[in-house]
Design an enzyme around this catalytic site. Structure first.
Site, PDB file in Angstrom:
ATOM      1  N   SER A   1       2.515   9.099  -9.431  1.00 47.28           N
ATOM      2  CA  SER A   1       1.823   8.959  -8.323  1.00 47.28           C
ATOM      3  C   SER A   1       2.262   9.569  -6.842  1.00 47.28           C
ATOM      4  O   SER A   1       1.507   9.629  -5.759  1.00 47.28           O
ATOM      5  CB  SER A   1       1.681   7.331  -8.189  1.00 47.28           C
ATOM      6  OG  SER A   1       2.893   6.604  -7.634  1.00 47.28           O
TER       7      SER A   1
ATOM      8  N   LYS B   1       6.140   4.671  -3.027  1.00 48.44           N
ATOM      9  CA  LYS B   1       4.912   4.954  -2.519  1.00 48.44           C
ATOM     10  C   LYS B   1       5.478   5.322  -0.996  1.00 48.44           C
ATOM     11  O   LYS B   1       6.510   5.296  -0.698  1.00 48.44           O
ATOM     12  CB  LYS B   1       4.031   3.524  -2.226  1.00 48.44           C
ATOM     13  CG  LYS B   1       3.573   3.204  -3.566  1.00 48.44           C
ATOM     14  CD  LYS B   1       2.700   3.934  -4.467  1.00 48.44           C
ATOM     15  CE  LYS B   1       2.321   3.154  -5.794  1.00 48.44           C
ATOM     16  NZ  LYS B   1       1.881   4.389  -6.660  1.00 48.44           N
TER      17      LYS B   1
END
Length: 183
Positions: A41, A79
């Site tokens: 991600s 993230k």
């Protein structure tokens, strides 16, 4: 005499080793901690298996890469902070708007240049989908993965409590040939 000297050396080495281990545990627990990236991600910045070090005491800012406790599981996620408390965030046609003003994302420049003009990299999204007035409340941030097409992030699980953030990624150190400081 020789016996005393050997005992003293053993005691010295043992105390150095124990002191080093204790120091390492304290530093890891309170200041810095290693972590291994799982998933894709955060590509192209971070890849599966990269080793990173997080700083547990850095001041969090927009576009910092952080490790956070995943909502609804015991996993940890890596993230990027995109929205801060008191802000509204919106993506329209791959453009980021913070409080209705365009905000560039330099970390995505290389990635976006490879996306065909007719495709979206980041789906249209707004914090109005996450809070009634669209504003990120105090104590929360919006986090997104850099690989927006596959990332399960704040667009899916909502705003992240700052208390869930373990720390900011300061260094990528594995594989060693790719050692980089993040700031």
């Amino acid at each position: 005499m020789v016996n005393k000297k050997i005992k003293r050396e053993i005691l010295t080495y043992t105390s150095v080793i124990l002191g080093t281990v204790l120091f390492s545990v304290v530093v890891q627990h309170y200041w810095f901690q290693p972590y291994t990236v799982k998933g894709d991600s955060m590509k192209p910045i971070l890849h599966e298996g990269n080793r990173i070090i997080i700083n547990k005491h850095s001041k969090l800012e927009r576009f910092d890469i952080v490790v956070l406790q995943a909502p609804y599981s015991s996993d940890f996620l890596v993230k990027r902070i995109v929205g801060l408390p008191g802000e509204t965030v919106e993506y329209k046609d791959d453009v980021l708007y913070i409080n209705n003003k365009v905000k560039k994302e330099p970390h995505l420049h290389k990635y976006l240049s490879k996306v065909p003009a007719y495709e979206r990299f980041t789906e249209n999204f707004s914090t109005y989908e996450l809070s009634s007035d669209g504003t990120i409340p105090d104590g929360y941030v919006l986090v997104l993965g850099d690989n927006r097409r596959i990332s399960r992030d704040g667009r899916h699980f909502g705003l992240t409590p700052i208390s869930s953030i373990m720390g900011e990624v300061n260094m990528k150190y594995w594989p060693l040939k790719e050692m980089t400081f993040m700031h």
